[in-house]
Write a protein that holds these residues in place. Sequence first.
Motif, PDB file in Angstrom:
ATOM      1  N   MET A 123      -9.737  -3.073   5.950  1.00  0.00           N
ATOM      2  CA  MET A 123      -9.131  -4.320   5.460  1.00  0.00           C
ATOM      3  C   MET A 123      -7.683  -4.440   5.921  1.00  0.00           C
ATOM      4  O   MET A 123      -7.068  -3.467   6.357  1.00  0.00           O
ATOM      5  N   THR A 137      -4.701  -7.696   2.020  1.00  0.00           N
ATOM      6  CA  THR A 137      -5.900  -7.545   1.193  1.00  0.00           C
ATOM      7  C   THR A 137      -5.798  -6.275   0.366  1.00  0.00           C
ATOM      8  O   THR A 137      -6.138  -6.259  -0.821  1.00  0.00           O
ATOM      9  N   GLN A 194      -3.777  -6.699  -2.656  1.00  0.00           N
ATOM     10  CA  GLN A 194      -4.471  -7.464  -3.690  1.00  0.00           C
ATOM     11  C   GLN A 194      -5.572  -6.626  -4.343  1.00  0.00           C
ATOM     12  O   GLN A 194      -5.798  -6.722  -5.544  1.00  0.00           O
ATOM     13  N   ASP A 229      -0.624  -9.746  -5.682  1.00  0.00           N
ATOM     14  CA  ASP A 229      -0.423  -8.576  -4.832  1.00  0.00           C
ATOM     15  C   ASP A 229       0.786  -7.768  -5.314  1.00  0.00           C
ATOM     16  O   ASP A 229       1.483  -7.150  -4.532  1.00  0.00           O
TER      17      ASP A 229
END
Lengths: 533, 104
Positions: free
Chosen positions: A63, A67, A70, A138
């Motif tokens: 990823m 991402t 998060q 995030d």
Amino acid sequence: MTTATTDLNFFQVKRGLFSWIFSIDHKRIGLLYLYSLMTFFLVGVTLGVLMRLELLNPGKDIMEAQTYNQVFTLHGVIMIFLFIIPSIPAVFGNFFLPIMLGTDDVSFPRLNLLSWWIYIIGSIMALSTLVFGDGPADTGWTFYVPFSVNTTTNVTMSVLAAFVLGFSSILTGLNFIVTIHRLRAPGMSFMKMPLFAWSLYATSWIQLLATPIIGITLMMIVAERFFGVGLFDPSIGGDPILYQHLFWIYSHPAVYIMALPAFGIISELLPTFSQRTIFGYTAIAFSSLAIAFVGYFVWGHHMFTSGMSGTGRIVFSIMTFLVAIPTAIKVFNWVATLYKGSINVQPPLLYALAFIFLFSIGGLSGLVLGALATDIHLHDTYFVVGHFHYVMFGGTGFAFFGALHYWFPKIWGKMYNITVANIAFVIFFIGFNVLYFPMLVVGLMGMPRRYYDYLPEFHIPNMISTFGSWILVTGLLLMLGNLVAGLFNGKKTGRNPWNSISLEWQTPSPPPLANFDKLPELPEGGPYNYKND
Amino acid sequence: MEHKNEQPNEAQGHHISSYKEHFSTLAALLLLTVLTVAVSVFGADLRSLSVATALLIATIKALVVAYYFMHLKYEHKLYRWLLLVVVLLFVLFLVVTSIEYLNR
Ligand SMILES: [Cu+2]
């Protein structure tokens, strides 16, 4: 206390979806919590496994960096707010507190149902961050300013979700306090109450008195994001450290919301499986209250490197070390309980013993972090991540699964396959240590937490840790699969398969709607007075 | 054995406040609000004490609301104790945070 007018158990009295989601029976609400909690737990586990997969090798594996940020935030939010904080009180507290007190329900059954609905609404809000705008927050589950005020991800929704979930927690706490004060069976004084009830009592006061602080703090983030009030932004007169104070004034006591009920579970499991009186009943009961009280004044140990004053750091460090005293009292009393007991090794006992071992590692690594000098080196490294997984997962998580194995035959009236449960436990336990112990090591080596990438010298411990996550998941799936199989094909059990003298084992399994078919008899000489002492 | 009754039966003491009491409470609150504004407009020489003064007045207002509008005055003593405990806890939080802040 009335006696039941029918032979039906609480599963049979009514059927259909609505009879569950609008039920005011504390047992059904406990199970509603169980099913929803386990669902979110598995989502959280999946996110955790994905993170470990990303960290298998340096550089990008599966990823992007954003991402990853998060994913670890959502993992934290789900595991903290949707799983561990409610876990033991909402599931086993709801189901067993009234039965263990010898009464037929909690004081406010409707509030109890409302708390579950609020929990579900908050959970949906938290998960909804996945599908709109720039995706989940995030920031990490701590929502530190100033980043949480500036980022474009869905911080507002995540924060609102935590706010709503707080109400659920407050209602459960309020309900338990009143239930314990008002609904104890005749003859059950506070000092004859099961220790699980004592631990829930201490927990409930924290839920009631600390949760409003996180609510108001999170609303301050929203105010700051939308109106730029200047609470935390120094350029308009705010103080970013103020946020950390407010956040941890709740979130440290929240650690005890998660841990105290687990202590209560262990204090139930050990006497049953060693057929022996708990050692130091009074000390265990009051150490819960002591932990709850002292735990309010240690929050600054999360901020030693934030630019806090030297005096503040010393005060918070000393207070932190003080919490170790009542905690150690419990650990020694538990070990003493086992001494000369007739020990019956069953899955719940294995989880309890694992709890003592893992929680001790977690607690002692906490002292390393509570000491000012060592914390400078270890703050925000993987040592912290290892530490709190040992405390939260190795502690509360193992107690939760121990309780599930312990009360399974009572809740469903059936027994799972003991051999498979033992094998699953061993795999789970090994996987846990292979997963988290390398984190302590790699943290000592200096690897910072919450980083997407790492230096080549950290590769091997990270690989081991990722392998561990696969072992752990194997154990977890085997354990849950075994329980689900037991649910369908398990052998029927009687009232008291573990030979416990606690009140919940006097009633049929599963219990009738009114909890008891005949008046429960309080054991003579206290709740843990086993005959063979 | 006895089922401990730590609180009186709610039905016994349900106080119904008079209009007179309601309006005098309202008047007191309005007066205190005027005082807050007055202090902030005319009290420039209070300097660092201006925050303390505003907080003091706000605290008095909160107590008036709790005592009369929220009936704390007519309830069982237990509720007053609970309020006291919560306020003490809050004060402790402020004290500990201030120790840190003032020594920074
Ligand atoms: Cu802490």
